[in-house]
Design an enzyme around this catalytic site. Structure first.
Site, PDB file in Angstrom:
ATOM      1  N   THR A   1      -0.615   1.622   7.154  1.00  0.00           N
ATOM      2  CA  THR A   1      -0.429   0.496   6.249  1.00  0.00           C
ATOM      3  C   THR A   1      -0.239  -0.764   7.087  1.00  0.00           C
ATOM      4  OG1 THR A   1       0.912  -0.385   4.437  1.00  0.00           O
ATOM      5  CG2 THR A   1       2.094   0.823   6.136  1.00  0.00           C
ATOM      6  N   GLY A   2      -0.677  -1.908   6.542  1.00  0.00           N
ATOM      7  CA  GLY A   2      -0.515  -3.146   7.306  1.00  0.00           C
ATOM      8  C   GLY A   2      -1.701  -4.059   7.178  1.00  0.00           C
TER       9      GLY A   2
ATOM     10  N   GLY B   1      -9.938  -3.539   2.583  1.00  0.00           N
ATOM     11  CA  GLY B   1      -9.031  -3.251   3.703  1.00  0.00           C
ATOM     12  C   GLY B   1      -9.309  -1.883   4.291  1.00  0.00           C
ATOM     13  N   ASP B   2      -8.383  -1.391   5.056  1.00  0.00           N
ATOM     14  CA  ASP B   2      -8.573  -0.099   5.729  1.00  0.00           C
ATOM     15  C   ASP B   2      -8.279   1.088   4.814  1.00  0.00           C
ATOM     16  OD1 ASP B   2      -5.380   0.646   7.194  1.00  0.00           O
ATOM     17  OD2 ASP B   2      -5.827  -0.812   5.633  1.00  0.00           O
TER      18      ASP B   2
ATOM     19  N   GLY C   1      -5.047  -4.631   7.295  1.00  0.00           N
ATOM     20  CA  GLY C   1      -6.204  -3.731   7.275  1.00  0.00           C
ATOM     21  C   GLY C   1      -7.426  -4.265   7.978  1.00  0.00           C
TER      22      GLY C   1
ATOM     23  N   THR D   1       0.847  -1.189   0.000  1.00  0.00           N
ATOM     24  CA  THR D   1       0.000   0.000   0.000  1.00  0.00           C
ATOM     25  C   THR D   1       0.881   1.236   0.000  1.00  0.00           C
ATOM     26  OG1 THR D   1      -1.605  -1.140   1.298  1.00  0.00           O
ATOM     27  CG2 THR D   1      -1.742   1.253   1.325  1.00  0.00           C
TER      28      THR D   1
END
Lengths: 191, 140
Positions: free
Chosen positions: B52-53, B31-32, B55, B1
């Protein structure tokens, strides 16, 4: 620090530089500079985590999420699970500027993008297809299913929810939710 | 991302994301990144934060929004980011993720979990050439 400022997650140097130069040399407004920067990663497929041809889902398809937020107007434009259109950040800009909505999702976000003049094209590549086929050959491991049968830790779906008995007897898989290591998130796999 | 914060000379703060999400997700999973307050949040009166990660987990905590509120309440960027990461770690100790935070004056910081370290890239007015520098933070 010092203004103007561009800060980007990870080591995405080209995207950061493009956004900064768009802002300073190109005198773009910040939202357009943001789209410029993010679009570099969509084209370069940064770490396989941005743009087409990465992170295939269980059917081998790549879908895209993007958002732009203006901190002065608090206006937001976003797309979620965008299918078959490559330039997600640019589509998000059309949601921001050409609608009064905040987010459009899925195939209907695709229809909106086509209406705004974007092109429909597959987001699958040989690389993402190979990644997907390897995952399928490995009994679909890892995956995001729980409390379904057959056991998702051993086989692919399709799945169905576990029986009402299991629910009644509290034999649902709960605790493992806190442990997310088996999804192997990291530099090459994340949101 | 890719998650990005931009602040121009006049202090106009914007933030954004673009991603193809997690591998092997169930179709339809989002995702987020596209969710305001989760993947990114900007407020020209204060600054911005991006994440980021993992989500699925991060979105449940709206870390970008709360990191900006942390700035509003006087935390510096590193503290604001670390506060959000620790909130998530309390429930999901093995989650993987990073948060980058910037004040409207252009000070920046980050925090992370689940990785040895987390790199982020900066181009700003301190370098007249606009050269991009990479900063790394050790995860909590």
């Amino acid at each position: 620090g010092g203004l103007p400022l561009v800060v980007t997650t990870w080591r995405f140097l080209n995207a950061t530089l493009r956004a900064y130069q768009s802002l300073t040399v190109g005198e773009f407004d910040p939202i357009d500079a943001l789209v410029e920067g993010c679009s570099v990663c969509e084209r370069e497929q940064c770490d396989g985590t941005v743009g087409y041809g990465g992170s295939p889902d269980e059917t081998g398809e790549t879908t895209l999420d993007a958002m732009l937020m203006d901190g002065t107007t608090m206006d937001v434009g976003a797309v979620a699970a965008l299918r078959e259109v490559k330039h997600a950040a640019a589509v998000a800009k059309y949601v921001l500027r050409n609608t009064r909505h905040t987010m459009l999702a899925g195939s209907q976000a695709t229809d909106f993008a086509l209406q705004m003049g974007f092109r429909r094209e597959t987001l699958q590549t040989d690389a993402s297809r190979t990644m997907w086929e390897q995952w399928k050959a490995n009994h679909c491991q890892p995956n995001f299913w729980r409390n379904v049968i057959p056991s998702p830790s051993m086989s692919c779906g399709p799945y169905e929810p576990v029986s009402a008995n299991a629910v009644r007897n509290n034999r649902l898989e709960e605790s493992s939710e806190a442990d997310r290591t088996d999804f192997r998130f990291g530099r090459y796999n994340h949101d | 991302t890719i998650s990005m914060i931009i602040i121009d000379h006049a202090g106009h703060v914007v933030a954004g994301t673009s991603t193809n999400g997690a591998r092997h997700k169930i179709p339809g999973r989002v995702g987020d990144s596209p969710i305001p307050g989760a993947g990114a949040y900007a407020d020209s009166e204060v600054g911005a934060a991006v994440a980021t990660g993992d989500g699925d987990v991060m979105m449940r905590f709206l870390p970008a929004l709360l990191a900006v509120e942390g700035l509003r309440n006087g935390l510096d960027p590193n503290e604001a980011a670390a506060q959000q990461i620790k909130r998530i770690v309390k429930y999901y100790p093995t989650f993987t993720g990073g948060i980058v935070v910037a004040t409207k004056e252009g000070r920046h910081g980050a925090s992370c979990n689940g990785m040895a370290e987390f790199p982020y890239s900066v181009a700003d007015g301190t370098d007249s050439e606009g050269e991009v520098k990479v900063y790394t933070v050790k995860c909590v």
